[in-house]
Design a protein around this motif. Structure first.
Motif, PDB file in Angstrom:
ATOM      1  N   CYS A   1      38.626  14.356  29.267  1.00  0.00           N
ATOM      2  CA  CYS A   1      39.690  13.409  28.913  1.00  0.00           C
ATOM      3  C   CYS A   1      39.108  12.111  28.344  1.00  0.00           C
ATOM      4  O   CYS A   1      38.321  11.439  29.009  1.00  0.00           O
ATOM      5  CB  CYS A   1      40.538  13.088  30.143  1.00  0.00           C
ATOM      6  SG  CYS A   1      41.831  11.889  29.775  1.00  0.00           S
ATOM      7  N   PRO A   2      39.502  11.726  27.132  1.00  0.00           N
ATOM      8  CA  PRO A   2      38.967  10.479  26.571  1.00  0.00           C
ATOM      9  C   PRO A   2      39.498   9.236  27.271  1.00  0.00           C
ATOM     10  O   PRO A   2      38.950   8.150  27.107  1.00  0.00           O
ATOM     11  CB  PRO A   2      39.449  10.522  25.110  1.00  0.00           C
ATOM     12  CG  PRO A   2      40.623  11.429  25.097  1.00  0.00           C
ATOM     13  CD  PRO A   2      40.421  12.417  26.218  1.00  0.00           C
ATOM     14  N   MET A   3      40.581   9.395  28.075  1.00  0.00           N
ATOM     15  CA  MET A   3      41.211   8.224  28.685  1.00  0.00           C
ATOM     16  C   MET A   3      41.095   8.203  30.213  1.00  0.00           C
ATOM     17  O   MET A   3      41.761   7.412  30.878  1.00  0.00           O
ATOM     18  CB  MET A   3      42.697   8.165  28.284  1.00  0.00           C
ATOM     19  CG  MET A   3      42.942   8.114  26.777  1.00  0.00           C
ATOM     20  SD  MET A   3      42.169   6.692  25.971  1.00  0.00           S
ATOM     21  CE  MET A   3      43.256   5.368  26.454  1.00  0.00           C
TER      22      MET A   3
ATOM     23  N   VAL B   1      42.172  10.176  32.592  1.00  0.00           N
ATOM     24  CA  VAL B   1      43.408  10.437  33.350  1.00  0.00           C
ATOM     25  C   VAL B   1      43.156  11.542  34.384  1.00  0.00           C
ATOM     26  O   VAL B   1      42.495  12.531  34.087  1.00  0.00           O
ATOM     27  CB  VAL B   1      44.540  10.899  32.385  1.00  0.00           C
ATOM     28  CG1 VAL B   1      45.834  11.187  33.160  1.00  0.00           C
ATOM     29  CG2 VAL B   1      44.771   9.874  31.297  1.00  0.00           C
TER      30      VAL B   1
ATOM     31  N   VAL C   1      44.739  14.276  35.480  1.00  0.00           N
ATOM     32  CA  VAL C   1      45.895  15.061  35.054  1.00  0.00           C
ATOM     33  C   VAL C   1      46.273  16.132  36.086  1.00  0.00           C
ATOM     34  O   VAL C   1      47.323  16.764  35.973  1.00  0.00           O
ATOM     35  CB  VAL C   1      45.617  15.636  33.639  1.00  0.00           C
ATOM     36  CG1 VAL C   1      44.692  16.816  33.680  1.00  0.00           C
ATOM     37  CG2 VAL C   1      46.892  15.926  32.890  1.00  0.00           C
TER      38      VAL C   1
ATOM     39  N   ILE D   1      47.153   9.964  26.073  1.00  0.00           N
ATOM     40  CA  ILE D   1      47.525   9.878  24.657  1.00  0.00           C
ATOM     41  C   ILE D   1      47.966  11.250  24.131  1.00  0.00           C
ATOM     42  O   ILE D   1      48.067  11.452  22.925  1.00  0.00           O
ATOM     43  CB  ILE D   1      46.365   9.309  23.813  1.00  0.00           C
ATOM     44  CG1 ILE D   1      45.092  10.154  24.000  1.00  0.00           C
ATOM     45  CG2 ILE D   1      46.106   7.849  24.149  1.00  0.00           C
ATOM     46  CD1 ILE D   1      43.972   9.832  23.025  1.00  0.00           C
ATOM     47  N   LEU D   2      48.193  12.177  25.043  1.00  0.00           N
ATOM     48  CA  LEU D   2      48.683  13.531  24.706  1.00  0.00           C
ATOM     49  C   LEU D   2      47.784  14.261  23.709  1.00  0.00           C
ATOM     50  O   LEU D   2      48.283  14.998  22.849  1.00  0.00           O
ATOM     51  CB  LEU D   2      50.126  13.464  24.175  1.00  0.00           C
ATOM     52  CG  LEU D   2      51.178  12.903  25.130  1.00  0.00           C
ATOM     53  CD1 LEU D   2      52.537  12.815  24.448  1.00  0.00           C
ATOM     54  CD2 LEU D   2      51.297  13.733  26.399  1.00  0.00           C
ATOM     55  N   CYS D   3      46.481  14.023  23.815  1.00  0.00           N
ATOM     56  CA  CYS D   3      45.567  14.647  22.850  1.00  0.00           C
ATOM     57  C   CYS D   3      45.380  16.143  23.105  1.00  0.00           C
ATOM     58  O   CYS D   3      44.907  16.877  22.253  1.00  0.00           O
ATOM     59  CB  CYS D   3      44.204  13.956  22.873  1.00  0.00           C
ATOM     60  SG  CYS D   3      43.338  14.178  24.442  1.00  0.00           S
ATOM     61  N   MET D   4      45.727  16.598  24.314  1.00  0.00           N
ATOM     62  CA  MET D   4      45.694  18.020  24.706  1.00  0.00           C
ATOM     63  C   MET D   4      44.287  18.582  24.891  1.00  0.00           C
ATOM     64  O   MET D   4      44.132  19.794  24.984  1.00  0.00           O
ATOM     65  CB  MET D   4      46.477  18.900  23.702  1.00  0.00           C
ATOM     66  CG  MET D   4      47.911  18.533  23.575  1.00  0.00           C
ATOM     67  SD  MET D   4      48.792  18.818  25.127  1.00  0.00           S
ATOM     68  CE  MET D   4      50.098  17.632  25.001  1.00  0.00           C
ATOM     69  N   GLU D   5      43.295  17.715  24.959  1.00  0.00           N
ATOM     70  CA  GLU D   5      41.934  18.214  25.195  1.00  0.00           C
ATOM     71  C   GLU D   5      41.857  18.898  26.562  1.00  0.00           C
ATOM     72  O   GLU D   5      41.186  19.917  26.709  1.00  0.00           O
ATOM     73  CB  GLU D   5      40.919  17.052  25.138  1.00  0.00           C
ATOM     74  CG  GLU D   5      40.586  16.582  23.746  1.00  0.00           C
ATOM     75  CD  GLU D   5      40.113  17.695  22.825  1.00  0.00           C
ATOM     76  OE1 GLU D   5      39.263  18.495  23.239  1.00  0.00           O
ATOM     77  OE2 GLU D   5      40.623  17.784  21.693  1.00  0.00           O
ATOM     78  N   CYS D   6      42.536  18.324  27.567  1.00  0.00           N
ATOM     79  CA  CYS D   6      42.517  18.928  28.907  1.00  0.00           C
ATOM     80  C   CYS D   6      43.163  20.309  28.884  1.00  0.00           C
ATOM     81  O   CYS D   6      42.642  21.264  29.457  1.00  0.00           O
ATOM     82  CB  CYS D   6      43.236  18.004  29.899  1.00  0.00           C
ATOM     83  SG  CYS D   6      44.891  17.538  29.385  1.00  0.00           S
TER      84      CYS D   6
END
Ligand code: SF4
Ligand code: SF4
Ligand code: SF4
Length: 272
Positions: free
Chosen positions: A238-240, A242, A244, A258-263
């Motif tokens: 996660c870049p932020m 979080v 999750v 940021i809802l980047c969906m990497e997770c």
């Protein structure tokens, strides 16, 4: 086909805004502007569902470059926070005030900090840097955002109180210089903290609007605790920063997602 409903809903939301503003303001620009942004975002969501590797980056470039180059530099609209204060003080519901209302104040109730993941022209550049996931723990420097927020407000208020002339021109140059500063500080911080998103976490004044509104966001990443094996991979990518795996709205750094969906992409159990 059910999986394609979210991009269709997103497109419908933007088309509703586009048509409403076109008819109420009598300006076809709003129809074209919000249709373009809506189509770009819907395309990105479609590509994301199709697991396209660069889906998010494509939307970032489509929307970010349009706003920075076309709206900002060619049309001379200050879409940064100073532009928002400027239009707010002049009492005009135009350009930056509409942009802030849609993307950064009321929109986050629906799509959280999607703006930060898919459209911001500052992050569009920062995301090219090498530190996509932070390697060190987050610093307690988030208070700086309140200083930059106050500074932007004081700057514009001072121009009005001093009755400075040719404010339109000053706002254009504030946009140019502001962006150069944002990029310079953002790049320096990214290298100093080895974290592409350090600017977003500690400095960006817009998060003062984004964070409280995104707390109530409808669109959130949720964790299926039955499937989760607590491997911690989601947190690591996660870049932020979080957490999750916690479904509570109060989860750690929850208003930073940021809802980047990497997770989601990296979860080995499909729990997200
Ligand atoms: S936090 Fe600020 S700089 Fe970062 S993506 Fe969001 S709006 Fe852009
Ligand atoms: S990556 Fe998936 S399985 Fe691992 S902790 Fe996160 S949600 Fe659970
Ligand atoms: S990795 Fe997941 S939790 Fe972190 S910002 Fe992206 S979508 Fe949000």
């Amino acid at each position: 086909m059910k999986k394609y409903v979210p991009p269709v809903i997103m497109l419908a939301v933007f088309e509703t805004i586009a048509v409403t503003l076109w008819l109420t303001k009598g300006n076809i620009f709003y129809l074209l502007n919000f249709s373009y942004i809506g189509c770009s975002i819907a395309l990105g969501m479609f590509l994301l569902i199709r697991k396209h590797r660069h889906a998010r980056r494509i939307v970032q470039l489509l929307v970010g470059l349009y706003m920075l180059i076309y709206l900002g530099l060619i049309c001379g609209e200050n879409m940064q926070i100073e532009g928002f204060w400027y239009y707010l003080f002049t009492g005009v519901f135009e350009a930056a005030t509409i942009h802030y209302a849609v993307a950064k104040i009321f929109g986050p109730l629906l799509f959280g900090r999607g703006w930060c993941g898919y459209a911001c022209w500052t992050a569009m550049v920062l995301d090219f840097l090498p530190y996509k996931t932070p390697s060190k723990p987050r610093k307690k420097l988030g208070w700086i955002r309140y200083i930059t927020f106050a500074a932007s407000l004081i700057f514009v208020a001072a121009l009005f109180l001093a009755h400075v002339g040719n404010l339109e021109r000053i706002m254009f140059w504030a946009f140019v210089i502001g962006n150069v500063l944002y990029y310079a500080v953002g790049i320096i911080l990214a290298y100093a903290f080895q974290d592409n998103r350090a600017f977003c976490k500690y400095i960006c004044p817009i998060t003062v609007f984004l964070k409280p509104m995104s707390y109530y966001a409808l669109a959130r990443v949720k964790c299926d605790r039955e499937k989760c094996i607590s491997c911690g991979k989601c947190r690591r990518v996660c870049p932020m920063d979080v957490d999750v795996t916690d479904n509570s709205r109060k989860r750690e750094n929850g208003t930073e997602c940021i809802l980047c969906m990497e997770c989601v992409k990296n979860c080995p159990r499909g729990a997200l």
